[in-house]
Design a protein around this motif. Sequence first.
Motif, PDB file in Angstrom:
ATOM      1  N   TYR A 394       0.762  -1.178   0.099  1.00 49.15           N
ATOM      2  CA  TYR A 394       0.074  -0.209  -0.107  1.00 49.15           C
ATOM      3  C   TYR A 394       0.904   1.322   0.228  1.00 49.15           C
ATOM      4  N   LEU A 395       2.000   1.390   0.670  1.00 44.81           N
ATOM      5  CA  LEU A 395       2.646   2.456   0.942  1.00 44.81           C
ATOM      6  C   LEU A 395       3.610   2.645  -0.451  1.00 44.81           C
ATOM      7  N   ASP A 396       4.069   1.440  -0.966  1.00 43.08           N
ATOM      8  CA  ASP A 396       4.624   1.698  -2.378  1.00 43.08           C
ATOM      9  C   ASP A 396       3.749   2.528  -3.309  1.00 43.08           C
ATOM     10  N   ARG A 397       2.450   2.241  -3.303  1.00 36.85           N
ATOM     11  CA  ARG A 397       1.593   2.826  -4.161  1.00 36.85           C
ATOM     12  C   ARG A 397       1.248   4.142  -3.824  1.00 36.85           C
ATOM     13  N   VAL A 398       0.693   4.406  -2.360  1.00 37.23           N
ATOM     14  CA  VAL A 398       0.233   5.699  -2.177  1.00 37.23           C
ATOM     15  C   VAL A 398       1.501   6.638  -1.952  1.00 37.23           C
ATOM     16  N   THR A 399       2.758   6.525  -1.777  1.00 42.12           N
ATOM     17  CA  THR A 399       3.599   7.501  -1.749  1.00 42.12           C
ATOM     18  C   THR A 399       4.113   8.016  -3.088  1.00 42.12           C
ATOM     19  N   HIS A 400       3.553   7.360  -3.985  1.00 41.86           N
ATOM     20  CA  HIS A 400       3.742   7.906  -5.410  1.00 41.86           C
ATOM     21  C   HIS A 400       2.626   9.148  -5.708  1.00 41.86           C
ATOM     22  N   GLU A 401       1.791   9.003  -5.132  1.00 43.00           N
ATOM     23  CA  GLU A 401       0.684  10.159  -5.077  1.00 43.00           C
ATOM     24  C   GLU A 401       0.913  11.418  -4.619  1.00 43.00           C
ATOM     25  N   ASN A 402       2.086  11.525  -3.894  1.00 41.85           N
ATOM     26  CA  ASN A 402       2.587  13.120  -3.543  1.00 41.85           C
ATOM     27  C   ASN A 402       1.816  13.718  -2.696  1.00 41.85           C
ATOM     28  N   THR A 403       1.020  12.995  -1.604  1.00 39.53           N
ATOM     29  CA  THR A 403      -0.134  13.496  -0.636  1.00 39.53           C
ATOM     30  C   THR A 403       0.366  13.579   0.540  1.00 39.53           C
ATOM     31  N   PRO A 404       0.233  14.351   1.660  1.00 42.19           N
ATOM     32  CA  PRO A 404       0.831  14.146   2.921  1.00 42.19           C
ATOM     33  C   PRO A 404      -0.217  12.964   3.524  1.00 42.19           C
ATOM     34  N   LEU A 405       0.676  12.165   4.403  1.00 37.53           N
ATOM     35  CA  LEU A 405      -0.162  11.176   5.026  1.00 37.53           C
ATOM     36  C   LEU A 405       0.143  11.280   6.476  1.00 37.53           C
ATOM     37  N   THR A 406      -0.715  10.864   7.304  1.00 39.73           N
ATOM     38  CA  THR A 406      -0.685  11.123   8.645  1.00 39.73           C
ATOM     39  C   THR A 406      -0.575   9.507   9.222  1.00 39.73           C
ATOM     40  N   ILE A 407       0.598   9.060   9.707  1.00 38.69           N
ATOM     41  CA  ILE A 407       0.738   7.730  10.118  1.00 38.69           C
ATOM     42  C   ILE A 407       0.255   7.652  11.946  1.00 38.69           C
ATOM     43  N   LEU A 408      -0.558   6.578  12.104  1.00 38.17           N
ATOM     44  CA  LEU A 408      -1.031   6.581  13.595  1.00 38.17           C
ATOM     45  C   LEU A 408      -0.500   5.143  13.971  1.00 38.17           C
ATOM     46  N   TYR A 409       0.338   5.030  15.091  1.00 43.49           N
ATOM     47  CA  TYR A 409       0.999   3.675  15.402  1.00 43.49           C
ATOM     48  C   TYR A 409       0.438   3.371  16.594  1.00 43.49           C
ATOM     49  N   LEU A 410      -0.349   2.440  16.848  1.00 41.19           N
ATOM     50  CA  LEU A 410      -0.913   2.287  18.373  1.00 41.19           C
ATOM     51  C   LEU A 410      -0.835   0.801  18.676  1.00 41.19           C
ATOM     52  N   ASP A 411      -1.038   0.594  20.012  1.00 43.51           N
ATOM     53  CA  ASP A 411      -1.109  -0.706  20.752  1.00 43.51           C
ATOM     54  C   ASP A 411      -2.247  -0.574  21.831  1.00 43.51           C
ATOM     55  N   LEU A 412      -2.596  -1.657  22.269  1.00 43.35           N
ATOM     56  CA  LEU A 412      -3.604  -1.875  23.501  1.00 43.35           C
ATOM     57  C   LEU A 412      -2.883  -1.834  24.725  1.00 43.35           C
ATOM     58  N   ILE A 510       9.058   7.682   3.885  1.00 41.78           N
ATOM     59  CA  ILE A 510       7.800   6.962   4.731  1.00 41.78           C
ATOM     60  C   ILE A 510       8.520   5.945   5.898  1.00 41.78           C
ATOM     61  N   THR A 511       9.720   5.613   5.613  1.00 42.41           N
ATOM     62  CA  THR A 511      10.350   4.737   6.718  1.00 42.41           C
ATOM     63  C   THR A 511      10.718   5.295   7.972  1.00 42.41           C
ATOM     64  N   SER A 512      11.155   6.642   7.716  1.00 43.45           N
ATOM     65  CA  SER A 512      11.673   7.326   8.923  1.00 43.45           C
ATOM     66  C   SER A 512      10.423   7.930   9.499  1.00 43.45           C
ATOM     67  N   VAL A 513       9.398   8.413   8.835  1.00 45.88           N
ATOM     68  CA  VAL A 513       8.160   8.664   9.376  1.00 45.88           C
ATOM     69  C   VAL A 513       7.549   7.336  10.253  1.00 45.88           C
ATOM     70  N   ILE A 514       7.272   6.361   9.842  1.00 48.65           N
ATOM     71  CA  ILE A 514       6.862   5.272  10.711  1.00 48.65           C
ATOM     72  C   ILE A 514       7.847   5.089  11.880  1.00 48.65           C
ATOM     73  N   ARG A 515       9.184   5.223  11.829  1.00 46.89           N
ATOM     74  CA  ARG A 515       9.822   5.305  12.921  1.00 46.89           C
ATOM     75  C   ARG A 515       9.716   6.278  13.904  1.00 46.89           C
ATOM     76  N   LEU A 516       9.146   7.519  13.503  1.00 45.86           N
ATOM     77  CA  LEU A 516       8.761   8.517  14.418  1.00 45.86           C
ATOM     78  C   LEU A 516       7.440   8.386  15.147  1.00 45.86           C
ATOM     79  N   ALA A 517       6.700   7.716  14.374  1.00 45.34           N
ATOM     80  CA  ALA A 517       5.430   7.539  14.777  1.00 45.34           C
ATOM     81  C   ALA A 517       5.460   6.470  16.132  1.00 45.34           C
ATOM     82  N   ASP A 518       6.450   5.403  15.937  1.00 42.09           N
ATOM     83  CA  ASP A 518       6.721   4.393  16.912  1.00 42.09           C
ATOM     84  C   ASP A 518       7.342   5.071  17.879  1.00 42.09           C
TER      85      ASP A 518
END
Length: 538
Positions: A394-412, A510-518
């Motif tokens: 999904y990320l491979d496809r959506v990051t080519h759309e050049n649109t800002p993305l909000t990444i939410l990383y959660l656990d219970l 996107i990889t660094s953003v996921i790390r920041l969310a984590d």
Amino acid sequence: MLFSSSLQRQLSIIFGILMVFLVIILSFLIGQRSIQEVQTEIGDSLADMAYLMGDKLDRYMWSRNGEVEIISEMQTIKEQENLNEIDQLLNQVRESFPAFSWIGLTNEAGEVISATDDILRGIDISERPVYQEALERPFIGDVHEAVLLAELLPNPTGEPMKFVDISMPITTDGGVFTGVLAAHLSWEWAKEVEMAMLNTLKGREDLEIFIVGKNHDVLLGPEEMLGHTLNFNELKHAEPDQAAWAVEKWDDGKEYLTGFALTDGYRDYEGLGWTVIVRQTVDEAYAPTKEMLSYFIVCGIILAVLSSLLASLVARRMAAPLKEISSIADRLRGGEKIDIPIYRGIEEIESLSISLRKLIKQLTKTETDLVEMENVASRDHLTGLANRNGLERYLDRVTHENTPLTILYLDLDGFKKVNDTLGHDAGDQLLIETGRRLKQNIENGEFVARLGGDEFILVLKSPEDPVQRGIDIGNRIVSMLGDAFIIDEHIVHVGCSVGGAVYHPEINNITSVIRLADEALYKVKRTGKNRVYMSEAH
């Protein structure tokens, strides 16, 4: 008929181009090989010629040096008593060996007391190298222009006269120095050697021969090159008694195959360090090879035309079945289910139709299997949500759309307690229900995935205010997952910690953003849990 004509034309062009291409490749390979062989053969012959001429020069100089030495040992010369006899002797030697332009005998003070044709008799030459260098040992001087003799000797050509000096110290039997026997060799003899070499090479009038001195000055060669200094690296590294060749660019801008040999003397004659050079222009050396290649290319073009005509005839037989196969392929591409018929008559077409039938069946089956495998590989088997593989696709496809993305990383928060008290089956039910609630918070085109355990990730498209949207959705999720769950008739309460970060296509990846969310998630876990924190880092 239109398709048959098109195929005929295409095959004719293809065969023609193929043949031309093959001719060019073969011409290049054969040409390179031929040129290399011709270059080596001619280069070796030029080097051998330079060596042979160098050897002739050394032998000639050895002979003349020996003759002067023999004369110097004659008793008449040593005693210097009968000058008339000495005059006759010197004149006779010059007549027997015309290469000697002048021979003279000096007394111990350097005054010429006997000479051929009485030239320079009575002249003091004690300051000349021909006398100075021979006071203690024999002397052989390099080529130089005439000084004292320039106006005294006949010069039919009018060109500047050049000589090679040979002189011997004269001593009595008791070892007393009495004078110097000096001789000037006319440089014309070197030209005679050159002509003799060229006369043995009929049909190769394009060769040029040079004799170069120790300082790389041209001593013999084309008139316009006389006195010029040659600056070839090969000349500087030339070794005595060894011939070599190279392709050199000369001062006239042309490239020449250049053979050269450094003279090394002969027997007791040490030599003057001359280098003999024989050159031939590259164009003239390669001319026969280029003519052969031109003939080969013409034959290749004729062969290409004939091949194109043959291809045209073959295309006519192939056109009909290929047209039908093409039509069926279009129908298959449109989704129609149809088998490709088997065509008889041309073995290759028949084999093609059979292979295509098998291929279509296999591709249909493979496509179905791939779709199924892809779905399995991209889905979490417990919750039905996407897994890490699905997230990456999904990320491979959506990051080519050049649109800002909000990444939410959660656990219970409290999930382990549910597992420990109610069992893993209850924990699995809790995860399934959590996935169902999370999907209620995303819009069309957005994404939710389970990464493993009780960790989930949401990808939100947020073109306007990605940070605020992350906070809003995060708080909604915290509230929604804070509501009670009914698991096997048990009321279960858990919390949720959410870390978020924003992906800007022009700023970060996107990889660094996921790390920041984590990292933001674990900051929430350390500072109170059950809330949302958006990373401000980029």
